[in-house]
Design an enzyme around this catalytic site. Structure first.
Site, PDB file in Angstrom:
ATOM      1  N   SER A 129      -0.384  -8.667   7.092  1.00 44.10           N
ATOM      2  CA  SER A 129       0.414  -9.538   6.612  1.00 44.10           C
ATOM      3  C   SER A 129       0.506 -10.781   7.220  1.00 44.10           C
ATOM      4  CB  SER A 129       1.932  -9.007   6.577  1.00 44.10           C
ATOM      5  OG  SER A 129       1.885  -7.732   5.956  1.00 44.10           O
TER       6      SER A 129
HETATM    7  N1  SAH Z   1       1.019  -3.352   8.691  1.00 41.87           N
HETATM    8  C1  SAH Z   1      -0.258  -4.077   8.920  1.00 41.87           C
HETATM    9  C2  SAH Z   1      -0.671  -4.460   7.280  1.00 41.87           C
HETATM   10  C3  SAH Z   1      -1.084  -3.408   6.545  1.00 41.87           C
HETATM   11  S1  SAH Z   1      -1.846  -3.698   5.063  1.00 41.87           S
HETATM   12  C4  SAH Z   1      -0.539  -5.006   9.926  1.00 41.87           C
HETATM   13  O1  SAH Z   1       0.205  -5.235  10.601  1.00 41.87           O
HETATM   14  O2  SAH Z   1      -1.547  -5.260   9.790  1.00 41.87           O
HETATM   15  C5  SAH Z   1      -1.088  -2.124   4.238  1.00 41.87           C
HETATM   16  C6  SAH Z   1      -1.794  -0.995   4.780  1.00 41.87           C
HETATM   17  O3  SAH Z   1      -1.192   0.046   4.275  1.00 41.87           O
HETATM   18  C7  SAH Z   1      -3.428  -0.986   4.612  1.00 41.87           C
HETATM   19  O4  SAH Z   1      -4.062  -0.796   5.816  1.00 41.87           O
HETATM   20  C8  SAH Z   1      -3.641   0.408   3.477  1.00 41.87           C
HETATM   21  O5  SAH Z   1      -4.705   1.108   3.806  1.00 41.87           O
HETATM   22  C9  SAH Z   1      -2.186   1.124   4.002  1.00 41.87           C
HETATM   23  N2  SAH Z   1      -1.841   2.236   3.122  1.00 41.87           N
HETATM   24  C10 SAH Z   1      -1.704   2.168   1.762  1.00 41.87           C
HETATM   25  N3  SAH Z   1      -1.295   3.366   0.954  1.00 41.87           N
HETATM   26  C11 SAH Z   1      -0.940   3.967   2.165  1.00 41.87           C
HETATM   27  C12 SAH Z   1      -0.389   5.266   2.385  1.00 41.87           C
HETATM   28  N4  SAH Z   1      -0.278   5.934   1.363  1.00 41.87           N
HETATM   29  N5  SAH Z   1      -0.200   5.730   3.586  1.00 41.87           N
HETATM   30  C13 SAH Z   1      -0.561   5.129   4.770  1.00 41.87           C
HETATM   31  N6  SAH Z   1      -1.202   3.766   4.863  1.00 41.87           N
HETATM   32  C14 SAH Z   1      -1.389   3.365   3.589  1.00 41.87           C
END
Ligand code: SAH
Length: 228
Positions: free
Chosen positions: A65
């Site tokens: 993000s």
């Molecule tokens: N918080 C992260 C940004 C994440 S982007 C950071 O600091 O880098 C969103 C993430 O959510 C992605 O890696 C994606 O694979 C994950 N995601 C999507 N659906 C999900 C689910 N049902 N359970 C766990 N992770 C999930």
């Protein structure tokens, strides 16, 4: 050494900017974001872009993000020492590290912990490696799996955040919140526009919902997300 100093200067500049533009108010969040090195959570080719306040590609169709979004969510979560937090969507592990800095600072005797769930196995490993190298392994647990159903094994939580967007507030995340707890989750359309929603569970179990504004997140997949 010089490069590290440059990064610290860039980090301070971007955080100062977020404070003056009103994104960041909570002193605990400011301190944490000044401490966590975002460059350590990025692929090698993007480390020099670490302090551009934008989402950056971390592979597998996912992004870390933007800095202001991490700031805004941490501010809204009213984080404090000793809290148990659940994050859905570990990605790079950066957002999780900023929370760990607040709920479990190394000097604290209170037992704060962050549980972070990631559905893409390669990213779970990426987050785990980054968090270990940055020194957070004792206060963070990375779980591989579908976080749209939360992580019942360690529930209930003081705070829950989702960094991927769901079609509606995942009911099991609300169930896994303690009375007095806060959930922050982007809710809305697939890949286009969502509202960042805050749900507060009052001590009598009633729910208060507040919209924090428009955001764009990658989709949450899984049982209570978008079907992959
Ligand atoms: N918080 C992260 C940004 C994440 S982007 C950071 O600091 O880098 C969103 C993430 O959510 C992605 O890696 C994606 O694979 C994950 N995601 C999507 N659906 C999900 C689910 N049902 N359970 C766990 N992770 C999930």
């Amino acid at each position: 050494m010089r490069a590290e100093k440059d990064k610290a200067t860039q980090r301070r500049a971007v955080i100062d900017n977020l404070v003056s533009s009103g994104y960041l108010k909570d002193q605990k969040v400011i301190k944490a974001m000044l401490k966590v090195p975002r460059e350590e959570f990025l692929p090698a080719n993007l480390k020099d872009s670490a302090y551009i306040d934008t989402p950056l590609y971390i592979g597998h169709g996912q992004t870390i993000s933007a800095i202001h979004m991490v700031a805004m969510m941490d501010d809204a979560l009213e984080l404090g020492v000793g809290q148990r937090v659940l994050e859905v969507g570990s990605g790079s592990g950066y957002h999780c590290a900023t929370i760990a800095e607040i709920v479990a600072p190394s000097h604290s005797s209170k037992e704060g912990h962050v549980f972070t769930v990631e559905v893409v196995p390669e990213l779970a490993k990426f987050a785990e490696d980054n968090l270990r190298k940055a020194g957070y392994e004792d206060v963070v647990t990375v779980i591989r799996g579908d976080g749209s159903v939360g992580y019942p094994v360690e529930a209930p939580y003081d705070r829950i955040l989702a960094t991927a967007a769901a079609p509606k507030v995942p009911p099991l995340l609300v169930d896994q919140l303690k009375p007095g707890g806060i959930l922050v989750v982007p809710i809305g359309s697939f890949h286009t526009y969502q509202d960042l929603v805050l749900v507060k569970k009052l001590s009598d179990g009633k729910l208060l919902r507040k919209d924090l504004g428009g955001v764009v997140f990658v989709p949450m997949v899984g049982e209570h997300g978008w079907r992959a």
